[in-house]
Design a protein around this motif. Structure first.
Motif, short mmCIF file in Angstrom:
data_model
loop_
_atom_site.label_atom_id
_atom_site.label_comp_id
_atom_site.label_asym_id
_atom_site.label_seq_id
_atom_site.Cartn_x
_atom_site.Cartn_y
_atom_site.Cartn_z
N THR A 13 0.84 -1.21 0.00
CA THR A 13 0.00 0.00 0.00
C THR A 13 0.87 1.26 0.00
OG1 THR A 13 -0.18 -0.02 2.41
CG2 THR A 13 -1.92 -1.13 1.18
N GLY A 14 2.05 1.17 0.62
CA GLY A 14 2.96 2.32 0.65
C GLY A 14 3.48 2.65 -0.75
N PHE A 15 3.96 1.64 -1.46
CA PHE A 15 4.44 1.90 -2.82
C PHE A 15 3.28 2.36 -3.72
CE2 PHE A 15 8.50 -0.37 -2.06
CZ PHE A 15 9.32 0.60 -2.60
N HIS A 16 2.11 1.80 -3.48
CA HIS A 16 0.96 2.25 -4.28
C HIS A 16 0.67 3.73 -3.99
CE1 HIS A 16 -3.36 2.77 -5.19
NE2 HIS A 16 -3.03 2.09 -6.26
N ALA A 17 0.73 4.11 -2.72
CA ALA A 17 0.47 5.52 -2.36
C ALA A 17 1.52 6.44 -2.99
CB ALA A 17 0.45 5.67 -0.84
N ILE A 18 2.77 5.97 -3.04
CA ILE A 18 3.82 6.79 -3.69
C ILE A 18 3.46 6.99 -5.17
CG2 ILE A 18 6.24 6.74 -4.47
CD1 ILE A 18 6.88 5.32 -1.80
N HIS A 19 2.95 5.94 -5.79
CA HIS A 19 2.55 6.06 -7.20
C HIS A 19 1.38 7.03 -7.36
CE1 HIS A 19 5.18 2.68 -7.88
NE2 HIS A 19 5.00 2.82 -9.17
N VAL A 20 0.48 7.03 -6.37
CA VAL A 20 -0.63 8.00 -6.41
C VAL A 20 -0.06 9.42 -6.37
CG1 VAL A 20 -2.61 8.90 -5.12
CG2 VAL A 20 -2.33 6.43 -5.41
N VAL A 21 0.91 9.64 -5.50
CA VAL A 21 1.50 10.98 -5.38
C VAL A 21 2.17 11.39 -6.70
CG1 VAL A 21 3.27 12.34 -4.19
CG2 VAL A 21 1.79 10.80 -2.88
N ILE A 22 2.87 10.45 -7.33
CA ILE A 22 3.53 10.77 -8.61
C ILE A 22 2.46 11.13 -9.67
CG2 ILE A 22 4.91 9.80 -10.51
CD1 ILE A 22 6.38 8.16 -8.30
N GLY A 23 1.37 10.38 -9.67
CA GLY A 23 0.26 10.69 -10.58
C GLY A 23 -0.27 12.09 -10.33
N MET A 24 -0.37 12.45 -9.05
CA MET A 24 -0.87 13.79 -8.71
C MET A 24 0.08 14.87 -9.23
SD MET A 24 -2.17 12.84 -4.92
CE MET A 24 -2.83 14.41 -4.39
N ILE A 25 1.38 14.58 -9.20
CA ILE A 25 2.35 15.56 -9.73
C ILE A 25 2.13 15.74 -11.23
CG2 ILE A 25 4.82 15.96 -10.17
CD1 ILE A 25 5.34 14.49 -7.46
N LEU A 26 1.91 14.62 -11.94
CA LEU A 26 1.65 14.70 -13.39
C LEU A 26 0.39 15.53 -13.67
CD1 LEU A 26 2.39 11.00 -14.48
CD2 LEU A 26 3.87 12.98 -14.74
N PHE A 27 -0.66 15.26 -12.90
CA PHE A 27 -1.91 16.02 -13.09
C PHE A 27 -1.69 17.49 -12.72
CE2 PHE A 27 -4.14 11.84 -11.89
CZ PHE A 27 -4.01 11.37 -13.19
N GLY A 28 -0.89 17.70 -11.68
CA GLY A 28 -0.61 19.08 -11.25
C GLY A 28 0.06 19.88 -12.36
N ILE A 29 0.97 19.21 -13.10
CA ILE A 29 1.66 19.90 -14.22
C ILE A 29 0.63 20.34 -15.27
CG2 ILE A 29 3.27 19.53 -16.14
CD1 ILE A 29 4.84 17.64 -14.22
N VAL A 30 -0.34 19.47 -15.54
CA VAL A 30 -1.39 19.81 -16.52
C VAL A 30 -2.25 20.96 -15.98
CG1 VAL A 30 -3.41 18.96 -17.77
CG2 VAL A 30 -1.42 17.49 -17.48
N LEU A 31 -2.66 20.82 -14.71
CA LEU A 31 -3.55 21.83 -14.12
C LEU A 31 -2.89 23.20 -14.05
CD1 LEU A 31 -5.21 19.72 -11.28
CD2 LEU A 31 -6.25 20.48 -13.42
N LEU A 32 -1.56 23.20 -13.87
CA LEU A 32 -0.83 24.49 -13.78
C LEU A 32 -0.87 25.26 -15.10
CD1 LEU A 32 2.32 23.64 -11.61
CD2 LEU A 32 0.43 25.18 -11.03
N GLN A 33 -1.17 24.57 -16.20
CA GLN A 33 -1.24 25.27 -17.50
C GLN A 33 -2.45 26.20 -17.54
OE1 GLN A 33 1.49 24.81 -19.28
NE2 GLN A 33 1.94 23.37 -17.61
N GLY A 34 -3.47 25.88 -16.75
CA GLY A 34 -4.66 26.73 -16.70
C GLY A 34 -5.23 26.97 -18.09
N SER A 35 -5.42 28.23 -18.43
CA SER A 35 -6.03 28.57 -19.74
C SER A 35 -5.05 28.34 -20.89
CB SER A 35 -6.50 30.02 -19.72
OG SER A 35 -5.39 30.85 -19.44
N LYS A 36 -3.77 28.07 -20.57
CA LYS A 36 -2.79 27.83 -21.64
C LYS A 36 -2.82 26.37 -22.13
CE LYS A 36 0.42 31.30 -19.94
NZ LYS A 36 1.63 31.47 -19.14
#
Lengths: 130, 324
Positions: B265-288
């Motif tokens: 579950t710990g390694f899975h949670a780390i993967h969730v966090v990495i996924g959130m970073i990927l999504f965060g990069i997309v979300l940071l683009q905003g209107s761009k």
């Protein structure tokens, strides 16, 4: 998808509903676990449901159904390792015929039927525990 | 044939080496191939270990596994996977605002997943279901109880007698009084310490002399003497804040259970966090956010579906299956 030069629309909503229903079925199976003939049946049932859910995710959400044959080349080695590792460990860890004398399993624990190797009476029970 | 001859001599599209998919997607699939091997090694080993460990803890009362929490988290991840798919579809349709919204929904669900997981982790830590901390038989449970009484006693002693002196020096200070210029000790706290110290001493001596059994009676209940000793400490308002002993509860194969649980579950949670970073990069683009991000969104989605896949197997294996 782009391999075919046109955009497919897999039935995402339908797949999503299947996944939710399957999750509900796993939950119901757990609630009804006392009604299963044995714990093995529950394991087979919930793992079969999990395999079905995984297939839905891989085939439709990950678009593997629409990809070309490279998917087989790429995924075959991982599949072989995924199956090979448990098979390699199975004889020595899961179904050993010999008595593993560990402090966690005192004699009374074995006599209570929690241990299926060497019995308290000295007889030899089935090596395949479960 | 030279490049120029090829270009000029035919109207066919120029040859492209490799597969007819973006390089980034091929790389993501190769990476996911390694990830499948990574997690199947854990899951396969877990299954084999569990099959080979008769008496493996599976009762939720022992393991503090919350089946409902696991089920809700399964639903959360499946819904988040669906939203990623819709986000990618919206990107293809050039509706970038809609794609951003779906991605934001995925991000919120990822936070929810981690929130539920942390509640579960808190329960494990609260009951000391941590690798290396779990007593696996009665003898170990009694020894652990003595250690916890001892550490609680030392915590209370440190609260009464602050400073860097060792335990023996601090104990003697309790009887001789504080040093020059030091604040007087709280008499109520000192009395509480003496009560805890006495109980600790009696318990330690009884365990050493093997005069105390953890379970009694045909129902195999916890020895009432131990229960009353614990209750006496927990009900004392001076002692309670410093008292950290758990109800003794031996669990056969509890440590390997906890190790495999936290590992997977710990390694899975780390993967969730990495996924959130990927999504965060997309979300940071905003209107761009525009068509240049289609491949990135698709690859992030592939990664996220894999995270979902792993949980689809972890849920039944950790929360439901009982091989005993």
């Amino acid at each position: 998808m782009e391999n075919h030069g046109e955009h497919h629309h897999p039935p995402y909503k339908f797949i999503f509903m299947i996944l939710i229903v399957c999750t509900g079925l796993s939950w119901i199976a757990d609630e009804l676990k006392d009604r299963f003939p044995g714990p093995g049946w529950l394991a087979v049932t919930v793992l079969a449901i999990a395999a079905m859910k995984a297939s839905c995710v891989m085939l439709y959400f990950m678009h593997l159904r629409f990809e070309r044959h490279w998917k087989y080349v790429l995924l075959a080695p991982t599949f072989i390792l995924a199956v090979g590792l448990p098979l390699a460990l199975f004889p020595d860890v899961a179904v050993h015929y010999y008595d593993v004398d560990v402090p966690q399993n005192p004699v009374e624990n074995r006599a209570a039927g929690n241990y299926h190797g060497e019995t308290a009476e000295g007889g030899h029970a089935s090596a395949a525990h479960h | 044939m030279s490049h120029s001859e090829n270009s000029h001599g035919s109207s066919a599209p120029p040859l492209k080496m490799g597969l007819a998919i973006p390089d980034s997607k091929l790389c993501m699939w190769l990476f996911l191939g390694t990830e499948i091997m990574f997690f199947t090694a854990f899951i396969g080993s877990y299954i084999v270990l569990r099959l080979g460990s008769p008496g493996w803890p599976s009762d939720p009362k022992d393991t503090h596994i919350l089946v409902l929490a696991g089920g809700i988290n399964t639903f959360v991840l499946i819904l988040s996977s669906y939203l990623v798919v819709l986000s990618h579809e919206a990107m293809i349709e050039k509706n970038y605002r809609k794609a951003w919204n779906f991605m934001a929904g995925t991000m919120a669900l990822a936070f929810l997943f981690l929130g539920i997981k942390s509640v579960e982790y808190y329960g494990k830590f609260d009951h000391d279901i941590v690798p290396g901390h779990i007593a696996e038989n009665d003898e170990q449970a009694l020894q652990k109880l003595v250690r916890e009484f001892d550490s609680s006693r030392i915590s209370l002693l440190n609260a009464i007698v602050p400073g860097d002196d060792d335990v023996n020096k601090k104990t003697s200070k309790l009887s001789t009084g504080p040093g020059e210029g030091e604040a007087a000790f709280d008499p109520a706290m000192v009395a509480a310490y003496q009560k805890l110290d006495k109980s600790y001493g009696e318990l330690r001596d009884a365990v050493r002399a093997e005069k105390l059994s953890l379970h009694v009676g045909v129902d195999h209940e916890i020895n009432p003497e131990i229960v009353s000793r614990l209750e006496a400490m927990r009900s004392d308002e001076q002692i309670a804040p410093y008292f950290h002993a758990h109800d003794p509860h031996p669990m056969v194969y509890g440590n390997v259970f906890a190790s495999t649980y936290f590992l997977m579950t710990g390694f899975h949670a780390i993967h969730v966090v990495i996924g959130m970073i990927l999504f965060g990069i997309v979300l940071l683009q905003g209107s761009k956010l525009d068509g240049n991000w289609i491949d990135f969104v698709e690859n992030s989605g592939l990664y996220w579906h894999f995270v979902d896949l792993v949980w689809i197997f972890l849920f039944p294996l950790l929360y439901i299956v009982d091989f005993s």
